[in-house]
Design an enzyme around this catalytic site. Structure first.
Site, PDB file in Angstrom:
ATOM      1  N   HIS A 176     -48.594  -6.054  45.329  1.00 51.39           N
ATOM      2  CA  HIS A 176     -49.838  -5.515  44.764  1.00 51.39           C
ATOM      3  C   HIS A 176     -49.596  -4.571  43.595  1.00 51.39           C
ATOM      4  O   HIS A 176     -50.459  -3.760  43.259  1.00 51.39           O
ATOM      5  CB  HIS A 176     -50.641  -4.791  45.856  1.00 51.39           C
ATOM      6  CG  HIS A 176     -52.134  -4.946  45.727  1.00 51.39           C
ATOM      7  ND1 HIS A 176     -52.933  -3.959  45.214  1.00 51.39           N
ATOM      8  CD2 HIS A 176     -52.964  -5.983  46.028  1.00 51.39           C
ATOM      9  CE1 HIS A 176     -54.189  -4.366  45.218  1.00 51.39           C
ATOM     10  NE2 HIS A 176     -54.232  -5.602  45.702  1.00 51.39           N
ATOM     11  N   HIS A 276     -55.292 -17.200  42.436  1.00 50.07           N
ATOM     12  CA  HIS A 276     -55.707 -15.955  43.080  1.00 50.07           C
ATOM     13  C   HIS A 276     -57.194 -16.040  43.345  1.00 50.07           C
ATOM     14  O   HIS A 276     -57.976 -16.346  42.457  1.00 50.07           O
ATOM     15  CB  HIS A 276     -55.391 -14.804  42.118  1.00 50.07           C
ATOM     16  CG  HIS A 276     -55.758 -13.442  42.633  1.00 50.07           C
ATOM     17  ND1 HIS A 276     -56.927 -12.800  42.274  1.00 50.07           N
ATOM     18  CD2 HIS A 276     -55.090 -12.584  43.434  1.00 50.07           C
ATOM     19  CE1 HIS A 276     -56.965 -11.607  42.844  1.00 50.07           C
ATOM     20  NE2 HIS A 276     -55.874 -11.456  43.559  1.00 50.07           N
TER      21      HIS A 276
END
Length: 377
Positions: A176, A276
């Site tokens: 992340h 994504h």
């Protein structure tokens, strides 16, 4: 051909921004312009864009895309591209997927999340995903981590991966962008013996030289791309051979049109795509169509039961706004190709309009260290 008559957008829970385009014949398509934590900015961009396309031919998708890209002088970036994505996806929804080149597969492998923003209880969550028919999951690798932190904070990540893999699941680990280079290098090496499916955003894409260095040090596939918005953004990483799996986000990267071009570029460099998509049903459906028509597609993110959907307690999830929820059923880790018109989903517009009236802008989470310093979310 029919001309564009109206463009509307709806901010809906949990954190999605849907776009509806209607043509002069009353036909309509849905898009998604979600940009997590920046609803108002994207809405402002749409307010600027919409008057420029009223009256244009709805079928001329590439012309509309190039109109905004070429004639605005300033272009690119997450806000502009997310607004353009919402328009582009809605226009494609007025068409059919065969215009993307036809299918190269008849179903799409998916994965879902476990563990939340501060990963915990992954064994219980992983067993629930197995019961749903999934074969792969993704989880955050760590909580927030200091620029240079104790190596001991990384051990829990290894243990979580071992726990999930012991259940028979493959698992991707999302760094992340939380880790800086000193910690990311250590964690990637520590994970290597346990073969994660991939490591995602091990470093932020604004550090291409560091990503290139890391990619030469580990054998784990490196994935990223949600914060890259155009084919020009990804060029360096393809040329550097520093990315193994590109993860364009269809709601951020210029919609179906640009995501398909990114996939084609990646194929030329022997790079897979794994879109994504921790977002809503329109973005997911659009991503499914790109996956169905891209030879180098690997796996697709699915937000079903994701922590961002469930933690607000509104009982709103990926399937909530769909009239036929079975279109996204999971069978042995796969979602079948939709067969309906356009993107193959039917949005419950009455529900969208009702919930949009009570939806406030969603805000990104904030992480702070014990010294009060800001850490990456």
């Amino acid at each position: 051909m029919a001309k564009i008559k109206a463009v509307e957008y709806f901010r809906v829970k949990p954190r999605w921004l849907m776009v509806k385009i209607t043509d002069e014949n009353g036909e309509y398509g849905w898009g998604e312009a979600t940009l997590e934590g920046h609803d108002l900015a994207v809405e402002g961009a749409l307010d600027e864009m919409v008057p420029r396309i009223i009256g244009l031919e709805a079928n001329n998708i590439e012309h509309v895309w190039q109109l905004f890209w070429r004639l605005g002088f300033y272009r690119g970036g997450p806000v502009f591209m997310s607004a353009l994505s919402g328009i582009d996806i809605a226009l494609w929804d007025l068409k059919v997927y065969e215009l993307l080149g036809g299918q190269v597969r008849n179903k799409v492998q998916v994965y879902c999340w476990i563990g939340g923003d501060r990963p915990a209880d992954v064994e219980v969550a992983a067993k629930a995903r197995i019961a749903q028919g999934l074969k792969c999951v993704k989880m955050n690798a760590t909580e927030d981590v200091n620029w240079v932190d104790s190596p001991s904070v990384l051990q829990a990540t290894v243990e979580r991966l071992k726990t999930v893999k012991a259940l028979g699941l493959d698992a991707g680990l999302d760094f992340h962008g939380r880790l800086h280079k000193p910690m990311a290098k250590q964690l990637a090496k520590a994970l290597e013996p346990y073969s994660p499916l991939f490591i995602e955003e091990p470093l932020l894409c604004e550090h291409p030289e560091a990503i290139k260095q890391l990619s030469s040090q580990v054998s784990i596939p490196i994935a990223f791309g949600e914060r890259l918005f155009t084919r020009w953004d990804i060029k360096r990483f393809l040329e550097d051979a520093s990315v193994d799996i590109l993860q364009p986000d269809i709601a951020h990267a210029g919609g179906i049109s640009e995501t398909k071009r990114i996939a084609q570029m990646a194929e030329a460099y022997d790079v897979a795509i794994a879109p994504h998509c921790p977002l809503g049903p329109v973005a997911f459906a659009a991503s499914v169509h790109v996956a169905l028509t891209s030879p180098n597609f690997a796996i697709l993110e699915m937000s079903l039961g994701m922590h961002y959907n469930t933690e607000a307690g509104d009982d709103i999830d990926l399937l909530t706004y769909l009239k036929d929820q079975s279109v996204f059923d999971i069978h042995e880790g796969y979602v079948k190709a939709p067969t309906g018109y356009g993107l193959g989903i039917e949005i419950d517009e009455d529900m969208v309009r009702r919930i949009s009236k009570e939806t406030a802008p969603w805000q990104c989470k904030e992480f702070y260290g014990p010294d009060g310093g800001i850490r990456e979310w």
